[in-house]
Write a protein that holds these residues in place. Structure first.
Motif, PDB file in Angstrom:
ATOM      1  N   ILE A 200      19.979 -27.583  84.047  1.00  0.00           N
ATOM      2  CA  ILE A 200      19.140 -27.676  82.683  1.00  0.00           C
ATOM      3  C   ILE A 200      18.260 -26.406  82.269  1.00  0.00           C
ATOM      4  O   ILE A 200      17.893 -26.134  81.183  1.00  0.00           O
ATOM      5  CB  ILE A 200      18.139 -28.875  82.778  1.00  0.00           C
ATOM      6  N   GLY A 201      17.651 -26.071  83.447  1.00  0.00           N
ATOM      7  CA  GLY A 201      16.739 -24.520  83.349  1.00  0.00           C
ATOM      8  C   GLY A 201      17.654 -23.528  82.859  1.00  0.00           C
ATOM      9  O   GLY A 201      17.070 -22.835  81.783  1.00  0.00           O
ATOM     10  N   ILE A 202      19.084 -23.350  83.253  1.00  0.00           N
ATOM     11  CA  ILE A 202      19.783 -22.404  82.693  1.00  0.00           C
ATOM     12  C   ILE A 202      19.964 -22.446  81.310  1.00  0.00           C
ATOM     13  O   ILE A 202      19.993 -21.639  80.261  1.00  0.00           O
ATOM     14  CB  ILE A 202      21.150 -22.199  83.422  1.00  0.00           C
ATOM     15  N   PHE A 203      20.547 -24.068  80.804  1.00  0.00           N
ATOM     16  CA  PHE A 203      20.563 -24.235  79.253  1.00  0.00           C
ATOM     17  C   PHE A 203      19.322 -23.816  78.492  1.00  0.00           C
ATOM     18  O   PHE A 203      19.547 -23.228  77.599  1.00  0.00           O
ATOM     19  CB  PHE A 203      21.178 -25.554  79.319  1.00  0.00           C
ATOM     20  N   LEU A 204      18.230 -24.484  79.016  1.00  0.00           N
ATOM     21  CA  LEU A 204      17.029 -24.192  78.226  1.00  0.00           C
ATOM     22  C   LEU A 204      16.798 -22.630  78.100  1.00  0.00           C
ATOM     23  O   LEU A 204      16.183 -22.098  77.136  1.00  0.00           O
ATOM     24  CB  LEU A 204      16.002 -24.946  78.997  1.00  0.00           C
ATOM     25  N   ALA A 205      16.859 -21.848  79.045  1.00  0.00           N
ATOM     26  CA  ALA A 205      16.607 -20.322  79.425  1.00  0.00           C
ATOM     27  C   ALA A 205      17.635 -19.705  78.080  1.00  0.00           C
ATOM     28  O   ALA A 205      17.196 -18.723  77.405  1.00  0.00           O
ATOM     29  CB  ALA A 205      17.013 -19.714  80.750  1.00  0.00           C
ATOM     30  N   ILE A 206      18.691 -20.254  78.014  1.00  0.00           N
ATOM     31  CA  ILE A 206      19.585 -19.344  76.742  1.00  0.00           C
ATOM     32  C   ILE A 206      19.314 -19.743  75.473  1.00  0.00           C
ATOM     33  O   ILE A 206      19.065 -18.796  74.646  1.00  0.00           O
ATOM     34  CB  ILE A 206      21.187 -20.055  77.389  1.00  0.00           C
ATOM     35  N   ILE A 207      18.530 -21.212  75.449  1.00  0.00           N
ATOM     36  CA  ILE A 207      18.183 -21.405  73.928  1.00  0.00           C
ATOM     37  C   ILE A 207      17.149 -20.699  73.799  1.00  0.00           C
ATOM     38  O   ILE A 207      16.661 -20.213  72.785  1.00  0.00           O
ATOM     39  CB  ILE A 207      17.776 -22.985  74.108  1.00  0.00           C
ATOM     40  N   TYR A 208      15.988 -20.656  74.783  1.00  0.00           N
ATOM     41  CA  TYR A 208      14.752 -19.961  74.731  1.00  0.00           C
ATOM     42  C   TYR A 208      14.903 -18.481  73.926  1.00  0.00           C
ATOM     43  O   TYR A 208      14.394 -17.872  73.259  1.00  0.00           O
ATOM     44  CB  TYR A 208      13.951 -20.028  75.855  1.00  0.00           C
TER      45      TYR A 208
END
Length: 253
Positions: A200-208
């Protein structure tokens, strides 16, 4: 000025960094049950990263099992912990104090939107009830409340990451807020120690970072147009006119 001895050890317990201590102090702590061999980490100068205390040779006592009648080789009651996957490490977020990732996102994104919509819906009724003078103060309070919530939740979020709560003020410092925002937005609990991003952190990092890059490009283009670096004078005039219209529509105190 005192310097930390090269052989000084540091350890983490329940999200806090403690030290410096001697290796003998660590052994006493382990013997008394004050160190968890899997969850508590230790470090000293010369080590590349924080390591599970159970992996440090000589820190925990090893007791050999009694030999069986079949002469099977003795076994240890304690064996070094197996390397956990990122998902397994992240599943232990409950051991870290403070506000977790979803709580922070709800406080800084979802709550301000719902609060603004609710206040705008109730504003006409409040205006009739209290009058324009008191309503001007209520509008100021309505704008300050989400900001206070961000400060309080932000401080607890940094504690959850294994950092000082004072880092919440970094959210309001230009450029530094980009880095601080990434930590709060995407990183899981205890990130300051394990430096691991879960799925989830990788996904949110990409969005961020995509959103951040888009905002930086948009602001850069806006500034370039206003200063006449790019675009025609007509575009600049239309942009200034739009800014003036938006300013005119903003509520005045």
């Amino acid at each position: 000025m005192n310097e930390t001895p090269a052989d000084a050890w540091f350890y983490s317990h329940e999200g806090e960094r403690i030290g410096p201590v001697t290796f003998t102090d660590l052994k006493i702590k382990a013997k008394e049950g004050g160190l968890n061999p899997r969850l508590d980490l230790v470090w000293k100068h010369g080590m590349d990263q924080w390591t599970a205390s159970g992996e440090i040779e000589g820190l925990f006592e090893r007791r050999d099992a009694e030999k069986r009648e079949d002469l099977a080789p003795p076994t240890d009651h304690y064996s070094p912990p197996e390397e956990l996957s990122v998902e397994e490490k992240m599943s232990r977020e409950g051991n870290w104090p403070g506000v977790r990732r979803r709580g922070f996102l709800a406080a800084v994104i979802i709550f301000p939107i719902l609060w603004s919509m609710g206040f705008q819906f109730a504003a006409p009724m409040l205006d009739v009830q209290f009058g324009p003078h008191i309503m001007s103060y209520l509008r100021i309070a309505a704008q300050v409340l989400p900001l206070l919530l961000i400060i309080i939740v932000g401080a607890k979020r940094f504690v959850n990451l294994g950092m000082s709560g004072a880092w919440t003020f970094g959210l309001f410092v230009p450029l530094l807020n980009i880095w601080a925002g990434f930590r709060c937005f995407a990183c899981p609990a205890g990130y300051s120690y394990h430096r691991k991003l879960d799925g989830i952190g990788i996904f949110l990092a990409i969005i961020y970072w995509l959103v951040t890059l888009a905002l930086i490009l948009a602001i850069s283009a806006l500034v370039a147009v206003l200063f006449g670096v790019i675009g025609s004078p007509e575009i600049k005039d239309k942009l200034l006119e739009s800014i003036q219209q938006i300013s005119a529509q903003m509520p005045k105190k």
